[in-house]
Design a protein around this motif. Sequence first.
Motif, PDB file in Angstrom:
ATOM      1  N   VAL A   4       0.836  -1.194   0.000  1.00  0.00           N
ATOM      2  CA  VAL A   4       0.000   0.000   0.000  1.00  0.00           C
ATOM      3  C   VAL A   4       0.873   1.248   0.000  1.00  0.00           C
ATOM      4  O   VAL A   4       0.632   2.191  -0.741  1.00  0.00           O
ATOM      5  N   LYS A   5       1.905   1.249   0.807  1.00  0.00           N
ATOM      6  CA  LYS A   5       2.771   2.411   0.926  1.00  0.00           C
ATOM      7  C   LYS A   5       3.638   2.614  -0.327  1.00  0.00           C
ATOM      8  O   LYS A   5       3.759   3.723  -0.834  1.00  0.00           O
ATOM      9  N   ILE A   6       4.219   1.569  -0.803  1.00  0.00           N
ATOM     10  CA  ILE A   6       5.169   1.664  -1.906  1.00  0.00           C
ATOM     11  C   ILE A   6       4.500   1.493  -3.252  1.00  0.00           C
ATOM     12  O   ILE A   6       4.916   2.070  -4.239  1.00  0.00           O
ATOM     13  N   VAL A  23      11.683  -5.832  -5.185  1.00  0.00           N
ATOM     14  CA  VAL A  23      11.317  -4.450  -5.491  1.00  0.00           C
ATOM     15  C   VAL A  23      12.038  -4.002  -6.756  1.00  0.00           C
ATOM     16  O   VAL A  23      13.137  -4.448  -7.040  1.00  0.00           O
ATOM     17  N   PRO A  24      11.406  -3.093  -7.503  1.00  0.00           N
ATOM     18  CA  PRO A  24      12.102  -2.528  -8.659  1.00  0.00           C
ATOM     19  C   PRO A  24      13.213  -1.599  -8.185  1.00  0.00           C
ATOM     20  O   PRO A  24      13.082  -0.940  -7.151  1.00  0.00           O
ATOM     21  N   VAL A  31      11.756   2.028  -0.493  1.00  0.00           N
ATOM     22  CA  VAL A  31      11.353   0.826   0.247  1.00  0.00           C
ATOM     23  C   VAL A  31      12.245   0.627   1.471  1.00  0.00           C
ATOM     24  O   VAL A  31      11.772   0.349   2.577  1.00  0.00           O
ATOM     25  N   MET A  32      13.552   0.796   1.281  1.00  0.00           N
ATOM     26  CA  MET A  32      14.480   0.591   2.404  1.00  0.00           C
ATOM     27  C   MET A  32      14.255   1.626   3.508  1.00  0.00           C
ATOM     28  O   MET A  32      14.319   1.290   4.691  1.00  0.00           O
ATOM     29  N   MET A  33      13.998   2.850   3.136  1.00  0.00           N
ATOM     30  CA  MET A  33      13.709   3.876   4.147  1.00  0.00           C
ATOM     31  C   MET A  33      12.444   3.519   4.925  1.00  0.00           C
ATOM     32  O   MET A  33      12.401   3.654   6.151  1.00  0.00           O
TER      33      MET A  33
END
Length: 150
Positions: A4-6, A23-24, A31-33
């Motif tokens: 949902v967030k990414i 992940v792309p 995503v890492m943050m």
Amino acid sequence: MLNVKIGAQTEVFADNTELSIKVPRLRLVDVMMELRNHPDYKMDFLVDLTSVDYPENLTVIYHLMSMQHRHQLTVKVEISKENPCWVPSVTAVWKAAQVLEREVFDLMGIIFNDHPDLRRILLADDFVGHPLRKDFVLQPDKNTSQDGGV
């Protein structure tokens, strides 16, 4: 929740590392943050960073751990074998990534964009090629340093 967030580009799946996400590369730092900062994840420890040369692509693999929640996650980024092949650096997220990204760069030739000091770490500066790539061919005249070492 991470999807949902990414966004829907994040793929969650189970593999030999238990839980993994793919992940792309253009969303990697976001995503890492999120994984480091969100209170439900708190992935505050970059355990390892490595890569694999598959026939169809190169994959950069990040092993993360939450010291608070005691859970682990593997994050994978698949990149084509384009020349140069690259992913964004995560050194802004975890300082420990500096050394690990240099090792992957040295042995696999993957460039980490925005890395503060991307240079060889294990092989001689004049070494030609990246010896863990499957297309690497050892050429004694080119792949040895001035002092004869590899």
